[in-house]
Design a protein around this motif. Sequence first.
Motif, PDB file in Angstrom:
ATOM      1  N   ASN A  31       0.813  -1.214   0.000  1.00  0.00           N
ATOM      2  CA  ASN A  31       0.000   0.000   0.000  1.00  0.00           C
ATOM      3  C   ASN A  31       0.852   1.272   0.000  1.00  0.00           C
ATOM      4  OD1 ASN A  31      -3.006  -0.677   0.167  1.00  0.00           O
ATOM      5  ND2 ASN A  31      -2.177  -2.002   1.750  1.00  0.00           N
ATOM      6  N   ILE A  32       1.964   1.255   0.715  1.00  0.00           N
ATOM      7  CA  ILE A  32       2.849   2.431   0.725  1.00  0.00           C
ATOM      8  C   ILE A  32       3.505   2.621  -0.648  1.00  0.00           C
ATOM      9  CG2 ILE A  32       5.003   3.341   1.656  1.00  0.00           C
ATOM     10  CD1 ILE A  32       4.204   2.283   4.371  1.00  0.00           C
ATOM     11  N   ILE A  33       3.932   1.525  -1.272  1.00  0.00           N
ATOM     12  CA  ILE A  33       4.533   1.615  -2.612  1.00  0.00           C
ATOM     13  C   ILE A  33       3.522   2.164  -3.622  1.00  0.00           C
ATOM     14  CG2 ILE A  33       5.432   0.249  -4.543  1.00  0.00           C
ATOM     15  CD1 ILE A  33       6.751  -1.575  -2.425  1.00  0.00           C
ATOM     16  N   ASN A  34       2.280   1.652  -3.567  1.00  0.00           N
ATOM     17  CA  ASN A  34       1.234   2.154  -4.468  1.00  0.00           C
ATOM     18  C   ASN A  34       0.928   3.624  -4.199  1.00  0.00           C
ATOM     19  OD1 ASN A  34       0.882  -0.280  -5.822  1.00  0.00           O
ATOM     20  ND2 ASN A  34      -0.655  -1.010  -4.370  1.00  0.00           N
ATOM     21  N   TRP A  35       0.976   4.006  -2.928  1.00  0.00           N
ATOM     22  CA  TRP A  35       0.746   5.404  -2.549  1.00  0.00           C
ATOM     23  C   TRP A  35       1.834   6.305  -3.146  1.00  0.00           C
ATOM     24  CZ3 TRP A  35       0.669   7.274   3.268  1.00  0.00           C
ATOM     25  CH2 TRP A  35       0.251   8.623   3.308  1.00  0.00           C
ATOM     26  N   ILE A  36       3.084   5.880  -3.048  1.00  0.00           N
ATOM     27  CA  ILE A  36       4.202   6.666  -3.583  1.00  0.00           C
ATOM     28  C   ILE A  36       4.125   6.763  -5.107  1.00  0.00           C
ATOM     29  CG2 ILE A  36       6.714   6.732  -3.846  1.00  0.00           C
ATOM     30  CD1 ILE A  36       6.891   5.417  -1.054  1.00  0.00           C
ATOM     31  N   LYS A  37       3.777   5.631  -5.751  1.00  0.00           N
ATOM     32  CA  LYS A  37       3.722   5.614  -7.212  1.00  0.00           C
ATOM     33  C   LYS A  37       2.591   6.474  -7.761  1.00  0.00           C
ATOM     34  CE  LYS A  37       5.873   1.122  -8.133  1.00  0.00           C
ATOM     35  NZ  LYS A  37       5.649  -0.256  -8.665  1.00  0.00           N
ATOM     36  N   SER A  38       1.395   6.359  -7.164  1.00  0.00           N
ATOM     37  CA  SER A  38       0.221   7.051  -7.696  1.00  0.00           C
ATOM     38  C   SER A  38       0.036   8.450  -7.125  1.00  0.00           C
ATOM     39  CB  SER A  38      -1.034   6.223  -7.420  1.00  0.00           C
ATOM     40  OG  SER A  38      -1.233   6.078  -6.013  1.00  0.00           O
ATOM     41  N   LYS A  39       0.797   8.789  -6.081  1.00  0.00           N
ATOM     42  CA  LYS A  39       0.696  10.098  -5.426  1.00  0.00           C
ATOM     43  C   LYS A  39      -0.658  10.332  -4.738  1.00  0.00           C
ATOM     44  CE  LYS A  39       4.671  11.195  -7.328  1.00  0.00           C
ATOM     45  NZ  LYS A  39       5.920  11.193  -6.565  1.00  0.00           N
ATOM     46  N   LYS A  40      -1.439   9.264  -4.606  1.00  0.00           N
ATOM     47  CA  LYS A  40      -2.719   9.370  -3.909  1.00  0.00           C
ATOM     48  C   LYS A  40      -3.026   8.035  -3.247  1.00  0.00           C
ATOM     49  CE  LYS A  40      -5.343   8.282  -8.119  1.00  0.00           C
ATOM     50  NZ  LYS A  40      -6.406   8.731  -9.044  1.00  0.00           N
ATOM     51  N   ILE A  41      -3.962   8.082  -2.315  1.00  0.00           N
ATOM     52  CA  ILE A  41      -4.304   6.870  -1.574  1.00  0.00           C
ATOM     53  C   ILE A  41      -5.799   6.855  -1.285  1.00  0.00           C
ATOM     54  CG2 ILE A  41      -3.790   7.969   0.662  1.00  0.00           C
ATOM     55  CD1 ILE A  41      -2.827   5.203   1.625  1.00  0.00           C
ATOM     56  N   SER A  42      -6.402   5.685  -1.431  1.00  0.00           N
ATOM     57  CA  SER A  42      -7.830   5.539  -1.137  1.00  0.00           C
ATOM     58  C   SER A  42      -8.041   5.412   0.366  1.00  0.00           C
ATOM     59  CB  SER A  42      -8.386   4.309  -1.852  1.00  0.00           C
ATOM     60  OG  SER A  42      -7.816   3.122  -1.312  1.00  0.00           O
ATOM     61  N   SER A  43      -9.278   5.579   0.784  1.00  0.00           N
ATOM     62  CA  SER A  43      -9.606   5.480   2.217  1.00  0.00           C
ATOM     63  C   SER A  43      -9.329   4.081   2.749  1.00  0.00           C
ATOM     64  CB  SER A  43     -11.080   5.844   2.432  1.00  0.00           C
ATOM     65  OG  SER A  43     -11.342   7.149   1.985  1.00  0.00           O
ATOM     66  N   ALA A  44      -9.693   3.062   1.955  1.00  0.00           N
ATOM     67  CA  ALA A  44      -9.476   1.678   2.382  1.00  0.00           C
ATOM     68  C   ALA A  44      -7.992   1.372   2.541  1.00  0.00           C
ATOM     69  CB  ALA A  44     -10.117   0.717   1.380  1.00  0.00           C
ATOM     70  N   ASP A  45      -7.173   1.857   1.593  1.00  0.00           N
ATOM     71  CA  ASP A  45      -5.732   1.613   1.674  1.00  0.00           C
ATOM     72  C   ASP A  45      -5.107   2.337   2.872  1.00  0.00           C
ATOM     73  OD1 ASP A  45      -5.929   0.077  -0.563  1.00  0.00           O
ATOM     74  OD2 ASP A  45      -5.144   1.580  -1.945  1.00  0.00           O
ATOM     75  N   MET A  46      -5.607   3.536   3.171  1.00  0.00           N
ATOM     76  CA  MET A  46      -5.111   4.269   4.335  1.00  0.00           C
ATOM     77  C   MET A  46      -5.390   3.495   5.621  1.00  0.00           C
ATOM     78  SD  MET A  46      -6.091   8.125   5.620  1.00  0.00           S
ATOM     79  CE  MET A  46      -5.752   8.817   3.991  1.00  0.00           C
ATOM     80  N   ILE A  47      -6.606   2.957   5.721  1.00  0.00           N
ATOM     81  CA  ILE A  47      -6.959   2.163   6.908  1.00  0.00           C
ATOM     82  C   ILE A  47      -6.096   0.912   6.973  1.00  0.00           C
ATOM     83  CG2 ILE A  47      -8.790   0.874   8.060  1.00  0.00           C
ATOM     84  CD1 ILE A  47     -10.796   2.794   6.833  1.00  0.00           C
ATOM     85  N   LEU A  48      -5.869   0.269   5.820  1.00  0.00           N
ATOM     86  CA  LEU A  48      -5.052  -0.949   5.790  1.00  0.00           C
ATOM     87  C   LEU A  48      -3.625  -0.685   6.257  1.00  0.00           C
ATOM     88  CD1 LEU A  48      -6.217  -2.703   2.492  1.00  0.00           C
ATOM     89  CD2 LEU A  48      -6.462  -3.571   4.826  1.00  0.00           C
ATOM     90  N   ILE A  49      -3.064   0.479   5.888  1.00  0.00           N
ATOM     91  CA  ILE A  49      -1.713   0.825   6.336  1.00  0.00           C
ATOM     92  C   ILE A  49      -1.681   0.966   7.851  1.00  0.00           C
ATOM     93  CG2 ILE A  49       0.037   2.651   6.332  1.00  0.00           C
ATOM     94  CD1 ILE A  49      -0.608   3.126   3.382  1.00  0.00           C
ATOM     95  N   PHE A  50      -2.644   1.702   8.407  1.00  0.00           N
ATOM     96  CA  PHE A  50      -2.711   1.869   9.861  1.00  0.00           C
ATOM     97  C   PHE A  50      -2.946   0.525  10.547  1.00  0.00           C
ATOM     98  CE2 PHE A  50      -2.934   6.297   8.926  1.00  0.00           C
ATOM     99  CZ  PHE A  50      -2.648   6.973  10.092  1.00  0.00           C
ATOM    100  N   LEU A  51      -3.846  -0.283   9.981  1.00  0.00           N
ATOM    101  CA  LEU A  51      -4.186  -1.570  10.593  1.00  0.00           C
ATOM    102  C   LEU A  51      -3.000  -2.521  10.583  1.00  0.00           C
ATOM    103  CD1 LEU A  51      -6.224  -3.602  11.730  1.00  0.00           C
ATOM    104  CD2 LEU A  51      -6.945  -4.095   9.376  1.00  0.00           C
ATOM    105  N   SER A  52      -2.370  -2.698   9.437  1.00  0.00           N
ATOM    106  CA  SER A  52      -1.255  -3.647   9.343  1.00  0.00           C
ATOM    107  C   SER A  52      -0.053  -3.179  10.157  1.00  0.00           C
ATOM    108  CB  SER A  52      -0.856  -3.852   7.880  1.00  0.00           C
ATOM    109  OG  SER A  52      -0.570  -2.626   7.247  1.00  0.00           O
TER     110      SER A  52
END
Length: 315
Positions: A31-52
């Motif tokens: 999720n962090i790699i996808n965030w860096i590549k796309s320069k944006k992050i979805s709500s679900a991915d943000m929660i997944l980063i915090f959760l994991s």
Amino acid sequence: MLPAVLIISISIVAIEVVVGFIGNGFITAVNIINWIKSKKISSADMILIFLSTSRFILQVTILMHIHNLYFADVLKLASVYKAFGAIWMFVNHASLWFSTWLYVLYCVKIINVTQWLLLQIKLRISRMVPWLLLGSLVISSVTSLPFLWITTSTYLCSSTGYCRENSTAHITDWGSSHLYLLLLYFVGCFFPLVLSVVTSVLLITSLWKHTKKMQCYVDTFRDPLIDVHLTAIKSIISFLILYLSSFVAQILLILSTSQSKDVVKVAISLVVAGAYPSIHSIILIIVNSKLKLAFRILHQHFRCCLENTTLSPIL
């Protein structure tokens, strides 16, 4: 000398922690790699980063918990365990909140709503997620920091039901600190537990009704979307079972005292409590299309590397 059943349970928990390290580390990295590549992050991915991330830290505290209880010096144990306990409770409560918000997000986005209030929440949920995560951290702090004022010796034995014979931390009765600890844990878990159960039941009901409707229209072949819905239902049911069993197991660990002598109950509770953050991370990878694709790519990469390594000596 530790009883054999405790040695087995600690070994199983160690395996669970390793699986959790790999699973949660993989979710965070993807999720962090996808965030860096796309320069944006979805709500679900943000929660997944915090959760994991919270679960990764939680499993570190589990290892420290076991090491300090069974393998560290008693005096050292008594001096540092309150800090470990506060960190464990904070990360545990935070991870429960994060998993709850993940299913609340899925519930709000999937279920069709007609009420004005629910419709407004559905439209604004993405902007609310960062504040919900921040609020979860604040609430978790409030419900975990009071742990620092609990009598240290009480918790040393109460969490596992086992104290070494040369320990000066033995307790003779329950006392107010046991009840205080149980209250802290229950207050921190109660609201995310209720929210998780309610949203999971709503999700299961909605997906099941939708699946039944699709099955009525699809007679000649099996619609892949039906399989997706059935997989989602199974994953939510698995989450509920793991969530509730972990909650009960940790309650049993807190209720255990040095007088209980019920080593089997403590051993089973340790294994069940440690299974939730590890197994659920694997479930998340299986049901999340982006994570599943990333895992397949990683698997193919390692497979190619292994084949090249095997062929190199021959060439």
